[in-house]
Scaffold this motif. Structure first.
Motif, PDB file in Angstrom:
ATOM      1  N   ASN A   1       0.815  -1.214   0.000  1.00 30.43           N
ATOM      2  CA  ASN A   1       0.000   0.000   0.000  1.00 30.43           C
ATOM      3  C   ASN A   1       0.846   1.261   0.000  1.00 30.43           C
ATOM      4  O   ASN A   1       0.329   2.357  -0.187  1.00 30.43           O
ATOM      5  CB  ASN A   1      -0.934   0.007   1.226  1.00 30.43           C
ATOM      6  CG  ASN A   1      -1.991  -1.074   1.135  1.00 30.43           C
ATOM      7  OD1 ASN A   1      -2.493  -1.361   0.060  1.00 30.43           O
ATOM      8  ND2 ASN A   1      -2.304  -1.683   2.267  1.00 30.43           N
ATOM      9  N   GLU A   2       2.135   1.120   0.262  1.00 30.22           N
ATOM     10  CA  GLU A   2       3.023   2.281   0.352  1.00 30.22           C
ATOM     11  C   GLU A   2       3.800   2.507  -0.938  1.00 30.22           C
ATOM     12  O   GLU A   2       4.181   3.631  -1.238  1.00 30.22           O
ATOM     13  CB  GLU A   2       4.012   2.100   1.512  1.00 30.22           C
ATOM     14  CG  GLU A   2       3.437   1.452   2.759  1.00 30.22           C
ATOM     15  CD  GLU A   2       2.253   2.209   3.344  1.00 30.22           C
ATOM     16  OE1 GLU A   2       1.570   1.651   4.195  1.00 30.22           O
ATOM     17  OE2 GLU A   2       2.007   3.354   2.943  1.00 30.22           O
ATOM     18  N   VAL A   3       4.081   1.436  -1.664  1.00 32.88           N
ATOM     19  CA  VAL A   3       4.794   1.540  -2.939  1.00 32.88           C
ATOM     20  C   VAL A   3       3.783   1.306  -4.051  1.00 32.88           C
ATOM     21  O   VAL A   3       3.306   0.193  -4.245  1.00 32.88           O
ATOM     22  CB  VAL A   3       5.940   0.510  -3.019  1.00 32.88           C
ATOM     23  CG1 VAL A   3       6.671   0.644  -4.348  1.00 32.88           C
ATOM     24  CG2 VAL A   3       6.905   0.692  -1.863  1.00 32.88           C
ATOM     25  N   LYS A   4       3.453   2.359  -4.767  1.00 32.34           N
ATOM     26  CA  LYS A   4       2.463   2.253  -5.835  1.00 32.34           C
ATOM     27  C   LYS A   4       3.098   1.637  -7.076  1.00 32.34           C
ATOM     28  O   LYS A   4       4.123   2.122  -7.557  1.00 32.34           O
ATOM     29  CB  LYS A   4       1.899   3.634  -6.186  1.00 32.34           C
ATOM     30  CG  LYS A   4       1.331   4.407  -5.014  1.00 32.34           C
ATOM     31  CD  LYS A   4       0.106   3.727  -4.428  1.00 32.34           C
ATOM     32  CE  LYS A   4      -0.515   4.577  -3.338  1.00 32.34           C
ATOM     33  NZ  LYS A   4      -1.670   3.917  -2.698  1.00 32.34           N
ATOM     34  N   TYR A   5       2.494   0.569  -7.578  1.00 31.65           N
ATOM     35  CA  TYR A   5       2.967  -0.032  -8.826  1.00 31.65           C
ATOM     36  C   TYR A   5       2.141   0.526  -9.982  1.00 31.65           C
ATOM     37  O   TYR A   5       0.915   0.478  -9.959  1.00 31.65           O
ATOM     38  CB  TYR A   5       2.854  -1.556  -8.784  1.00 31.65           C
ATOM     39  CG  TYR A   5       3.375  -2.203 -10.042  1.00 31.65           C
ATOM     40  CD1 TYR A   5       2.509  -2.513 -11.095  1.00 31.65           C
ATOM     41  CD2 TYR A   5       4.723  -2.456 -10.203  1.00 31.65           C
ATOM     42  CE1 TYR A   5       2.976  -3.066 -12.253  1.00 31.65           C
ATOM     43  CE2 TYR A   5       5.205  -3.008 -11.379  1.00 31.65           C
ATOM     44  CZ  TYR A   5       4.332  -3.309 -12.395  1.00 31.65           C
ATOM     45  OH  TYR A   5       4.806  -3.853 -13.559  1.00 31.65           O
ATOM     46  N   VAL A   6       2.808   1.079 -11.003  1.00 31.67           N
ATOM     47  CA  VAL A   6       2.109   1.694 -12.127  1.00 31.67           C
ATOM     48  C   VAL A   6       2.561   1.043 -13.428  1.00 31.67           C
ATOM     49  O   VAL A   6       3.684   0.558 -13.546  1.00 31.67           O
ATOM     50  CB  VAL A   6       2.351   3.218 -12.195  1.00 31.67           C
ATOM     51  CG1 VAL A   6       1.814   3.904 -10.948  1.00 31.67           C
ATOM     52  CG2 VAL A   6       3.831   3.536 -12.375  1.00 31.67           C
ATOM     53  N   THR A   7       1.658   1.054 -14.401  1.00 32.50           N
ATOM     54  CA  THR A   7       1.970   0.485 -15.724  1.00 32.50           C
ATOM     55  C   THR A   7       1.762   1.488 -16.848  1.00 32.50           C
ATOM     56  O   THR A   7       2.186   1.231 -17.976  1.00 32.50           O
ATOM     57  CB  THR A   7       1.087  -0.744 -16.003  1.00 32.50           C
ATOM     58  OG1 THR A   7      -0.296  -0.363 -15.911  1.00 32.50           O
ATOM     59  CG2 THR A   7       1.372  -1.853 -15.002  1.00 32.50           C
ATOM     60  N   THR A   8       1.104   2.607 -16.562  1.00 30.59           N
ATOM     61  CA  THR A   8       0.816   3.581 -17.618  1.00 30.59           C
ATOM     62  C   THR A   8       1.240   4.972 -17.176  1.00 30.59           C
ATOM     63  O   THR A   8       1.315   5.289 -15.984  1.00 30.59           O
ATOM     64  CB  THR A   8      -0.687   3.609 -17.954  1.00 30.59           C
ATOM     65  OG1 THR A   8      -1.420   4.080 -16.805  1.00 30.59           O
ATOM     66  CG2 THR A   8      -1.180   2.222 -18.355  1.00 30.59           C
ATOM     67  N   LEU A   9       1.494   5.811 -18.158  1.00 28.25           N
ATOM     68  CA  LEU A   9       1.860   7.195 -17.888  1.00 28.25           C
ATOM     69  C   LEU A   9       0.700   7.938 -17.225  1.00 28.25           C
ATOM     70  O   LEU A   9       0.915   8.806 -16.377  1.00 28.25           O
ATOM     71  CB  LEU A   9       2.266   7.896 -19.198  1.00 28.25           C
ATOM     72  CG  LEU A   9       2.740   9.343 -19.073  1.00 28.25           C
ATOM     73  CD1 LEU A   9       3.973   9.442 -18.191  1.00 28.25           C
ATOM     74  CD2 LEU A   9       3.029   9.924 -20.459  1.00 28.25           C
ATOM     75  N   GLU A  10      -0.518   7.593 -17.598  1.00 24.89           N
ATOM     76  CA  GLU A  10      -1.696   8.238 -17.013  1.00 24.89           C
ATOM     77  C   GLU A  10      -1.780   7.977 -15.500  1.00 24.89           C
ATOM     78  O   GLU A  10      -2.060   8.886 -14.711  1.00 24.89           O
ATOM     79  CB  GLU A  10      -2.960   7.739 -17.699  1.00 24.89           C
ATOM     80  CG  GLU A  10      -4.248   8.379 -17.164  1.00 24.89           C
ATOM     81  CD  GLU A  10      -5.486   7.820 -17.841  1.00 24.89           C
ATOM     82  OE1 GLU A  10      -5.334   6.904 -18.676  1.00 24.89           O
ATOM     83  OE2 GLU A  10      -6.586   8.298 -17.534  1.00 24.89           O
TER      84      GLU A  10
END
Length: 822
Positions: free
Chosen positions: A137-146
């Motif tokens: 919950n503390e490290v956000k995993y992202v896959t898109t620029l948006e």
């Protein structure tokens, strides 16, 4: 980061590893029974345990890595224990064998996460996975620029962001980022990605390596304003990240009025130099603005200070306007630098000297140095080990932005588009040079190459969207892209077959017979075991157009011809087929098959011809398995320990010829050339059965596996009777393959999706081995105003995902994946 739950991660955590017992150095771990272990799990206690059963040493390597992780995990408040499974005490974690291949993460008595043990492949992976789960919950995993932009907008005016890219979950770089997040997670928002395309949209840096950016969002009050971004240029290690973040916390600019020799700041403690911009009262405002600009440019590389000359008690040379202090205790340098870029260069050049020395040390050869080249990626490892191999690159012409158009328009050319930073490109470059050696002195086509990392504009205009790509340019024709296997022989076949028109126009019955016999193009028959001839009456305009389109689409893949003369009925009568029709000449079998083509469109013709290229009783290999799986039929596999038994082969071919096996895909697997077949059989049988062995595997519906009775001879009659029983449900399967989807625990683990993502964007325009580009203007005839041969920095092209290993590596991946299903 921002949630109040962060602190609970430091307590109340237990990580349970179910493993197979192996006597090793881990005997020092406290040994508990299941009941005793679970009784110790209570609030405020953290524990890492693994459950062991006796008599199997198969996880010795894992246990060694787990033992290495004991001390680091204890530093994070997680103790370690070993739990011995005993018959007297039942536990779900001492159950079936499949449960022994998973890891379990607990907080107190609550199960948090299950991991397959093969994801915990070393100490870095173990620690990275544990911390990633705890800090989910503390490290956000992202896959898109948006998604990244949304997080950035939310935190503007509130907190800064540490944005990290790692090549894969569980790597040493991932561990370093998670350890930093554990320490700084309450101060900064950590964001993680494994998407190369996302990193490429952030900056033009080399995306082959892990990166960390610091987003300065806290000072930004206007939501429309972008946060400043600072790149950490050192390798991603825990120590480097610590130094980098500490340097981000230091003041951007400090004013001093004392002897530079006596000044000390946090930068010197972090191993970074100091740069003093010398100022005086009359130019104070301008000097301060200059110093702030330099401070942003050197953020993370050096400390910047504004030195007031008027208030100094020590003398500074009158002409000196910059003072450089390399480290504590060393004499300072007085410099005269009238340009900001000269100041930046001076700092970076001094840093670069140290980096070069480290790189030179890395190149020292020794008896154990080869182990440093071992990579998770087999292609990258091969390239690394061959890095000192000298290739005869002079056999191909190196193209640039200035020479590209002139070269491909002046002569028929074969061009390799590659990227010097990508392992697959560099591996394929070797095959391309081998091709040049084979064609030396015999080919009328020019072999050329262009490095898209240097000339990205050229590659963009040529519609190159993945690496490596080979295209054939011929005068008056649209370029044709090669999309086959990345090997010398397959590429040679493609080039040789591309020499002829597709389809070739046949003008007489005699010429048609020579074409079908292989005499007309006997020098090309070795590259195409099937020749395709389309038969049409002169009035069948639409049908001819569809066939011609299909032939052009398949150029370089198969020999195609068309016959449309008044006497075409001679051929249709001879081969007993109604026009329009296809004649398939199989040269190895010396036979001609006929197929009707009534109301068949170009796309259907391509599929018919593609299927005709398949062998009737193939040996399953890495390269061809995906092709046969796409047929969506149950597999009838003959497992053989070496060459196939001639009698078995004769039986199978007879049944195939008589159409008894049309609902199946008959094939055979040589366990000597494909040892993975033994693992497949062990999934079906508790004990490896005697070979040869016939098996029906229904992969696409039900997952049943049936084995031909070992006490019966493999004859046509026995095999047909057995298959009828299987079809009627009278035979019991030896096993049923699980039907559940194999989803990764997190998006970052979905490596197969990453590899397929780029390919899926082009699937609509790719044939089995070539692509004809009719929708793109490939040859850009516009002349640039600047004629100088300026090397273009990699921008758009460096955003391409190099997880896409092209067809040969996708085939290998598919082979491994589907063998699990088999």
């Amino acid at each position: 980061m921002m949630s109040s739950s962060f602190n609970i991660f430091r307590v109340d955590i237990s990580f349970v590893m179910v493993c197979i017992f192996y006597k090793s150095s881990v005997d020092s771990l406290p040994a508990l029974s299941p009941q005793k272990y679970f009784s110790t799990l209570q609030s405020g206690k953290a524990s890492l345990a693994y459950f062991c059963q006796v008599d199997s040493p198969s996880t010795s390597i894992f246990l060694e890595e787990l033992n290495k992780a004991v001390k680091p995990l204890q530093d994070y408040g997680i103790s370690v224990a070993k739990v011995n499974c005993v018959k007297e005490e039942a536990s779900r974690y001492c159950g079936k064998e499949k449960d022994l291949m998973k890891a379990y993460l607990f907080r107190g008595n609550i199960l948090l996460r299950e991991f397959p043990t093969d994801t915990l492949f070393d100490v870095n992976a173990i620690i990275a996975h544990v911390l990633f789960a705890l800090l989910f919950n503390e490290v956000k995993y992202v896959t898109t620029l948006e998604h990244l932009q949304n997080i950035e907008d939310t935190l503007k005016g509130k907190a800064n962001i540490a944005f990290a890219y790692v090549r894969a979950i569980g790597t040493p770089e991932h561990r370093a980022v998670m350890e930093a997040a554990f320490v700084y997670g309450t101060t900064y928002q950590f964001v993680l990605t494994t998407e190369i395309a996302l990193l490429g949209s952030i900056g033009p840096e080399d995306i082959e390596y892990a990166h960390l950016y610091f987003f300065h969002c806290k000072p930004v009050l206007d939501v429309k304003q972008q946060c400043r971004r600072t790149l950490m240029e050192q390798p991603l290690t825990a120590l480097n990240i610590y130094r980098f973040i500490k340097s981000m916390e230091a003041p951007l600019l400090t004013e001093v009025a004392e002897d530079p020799q006596q000044v000390s700041t946090v930068h010197l403690q972090l191993g970074l130099p100091l740069v003093f911009i010398v100022s005086q009262q009359a130019t104070y405002e301008a000097d301060r603005r200059t110093a702030e600009w330099i401070g942003w440019r050197l953020l993370g590389k050096a400390g910047v200070l504004l030195l007031l000359r008027d208030s100094l008690e020590v003398d500074i040379p009158q002409q000196a306007n910059v003072v450089f202090k390399r480290e504590e205790g060393m004499p300072v340098e007085y410099l005269v630098l009238h340009d900001i870029d000269l100041v930046i260069s001076h700092v970076e050049n001094n840093m670069y000297t140290e980096e070069v020395r480290e790189d030179e040390d890395d190149d020292i050869e020794g008896p154990d140095m080869d182990t440093l080249g071992i990579q998770d990626d087999e292609v990258a490892e091969t390239v690394y080990r061959d890095r000192k191999r000298q290739l005869p690159l002079e056999l191909t012409v190196e193209l640039t932005e200035e020479t590209f158009n002139a070269t491909v328009t002046a002569s028929d050319s074969i061009v390799l588009f590659y990227a010097g930073w990508q392992a697959v490109s560099m591996a394929f470059l070797q095959s391309y040079i081998e091709l040049a050696i084979k064609l030396k002195g015999t080919s009328t086509m020019l072999l050329a190459r262009i490095n898209c990392a240097d000339w990205s504009d050229v590659c963009t205009k040529q519609n190159v969207t993945e690496f490596p790509v080979v295209k054939i340019y011929k005068e008056g024709e649209n370029p044709v892209s090669y999309a086959g296997m990345l090997g010398t022989e397959d590429l040679l076949k493609f080039i040789q077959l591309s020499r002829m028109s597709c389809p070739v126009n046949i003008t007489s019955v005699q010429e048609a017979e020579e074409y079908l016999s292989g005499e007309l193009y006997k020098d090309l028959v070795s590259y195409s075991s099937v020749s395709v001839l389309g038969l049409f009456s002169p009035t069948m305009t639409t049908a001819k157009e569809d066939f011609t389109e299909a032939g052009k689409y398949l150029k370089g893949c198969v020999i195609t011809g068309i016959y449309s003369e008044e006497d075409v009925s001679i051929l249709s009568n001879k081969y007993t087929v109604t026009l329009p029709a296809l004649l398939l000449a199989r040269h190895k079998e010396d036979k001609v098959e006929s197929l009707p083509l009534a109301n068949t469109h170009a796309q259907d013709i391509v599929q018919i011809i593609t299927n005709s290229l398949l062998e009737t009783f193939p040996e399953i290999t890495v390269e061809n398995l995906p092709t046969y799986l796409r047929l969506q039929k149950p597999l009838l596999i003959l497992f053989s320990d070496g060459s196939i038994n001639p009698q078995y082969k004769k039986t199978m071919l007879t049944l195939i010829k008589e159409k008894h096996l049309d609902s199946l895909t008959p094939c055979w697997l040589n366990l000597k050339t494909s040892p993975v077949g033994r693992g497949v059989l062990q999934m079906y049988f508790d004990v490896l059965p005697p070979l040869p062995l016939l098996v029906v595997v229904n992969l696409h519906s039900g997952g049943q596996v049936f084995a031909f009775p070992s006490d019966q001879a493999v004859t046509e009659q026995n095999l047909l009777l057995w298959l009828k029983k299987v079809e009627a449900g009278l035979e019991s399967p030896i096993t049923i393959l699980p039907a559940q989807e194999w989803k990764p625990p997190l998006p970052a683990y979905n490596f197969l999706h990453m590899m397929d993502a780029a390919a899926s964007q082009h699937s609509s325009r790719k044939g089995p081995g070539c692509v004809k580009e009719t929708d793109v203007q490939e040859n850009d005839k516009e002349q640039h105003e600047d004629k100088s041969a300026i090397k273009k920095e990699p921008t758009e092209m460096l955003r391409i995902k190099h997880w896409n290993r092209s067809n040969v590596f996708k085939a290998e991946k598919s082979f491994r994946h589907d063998n699990k299903e088999l």
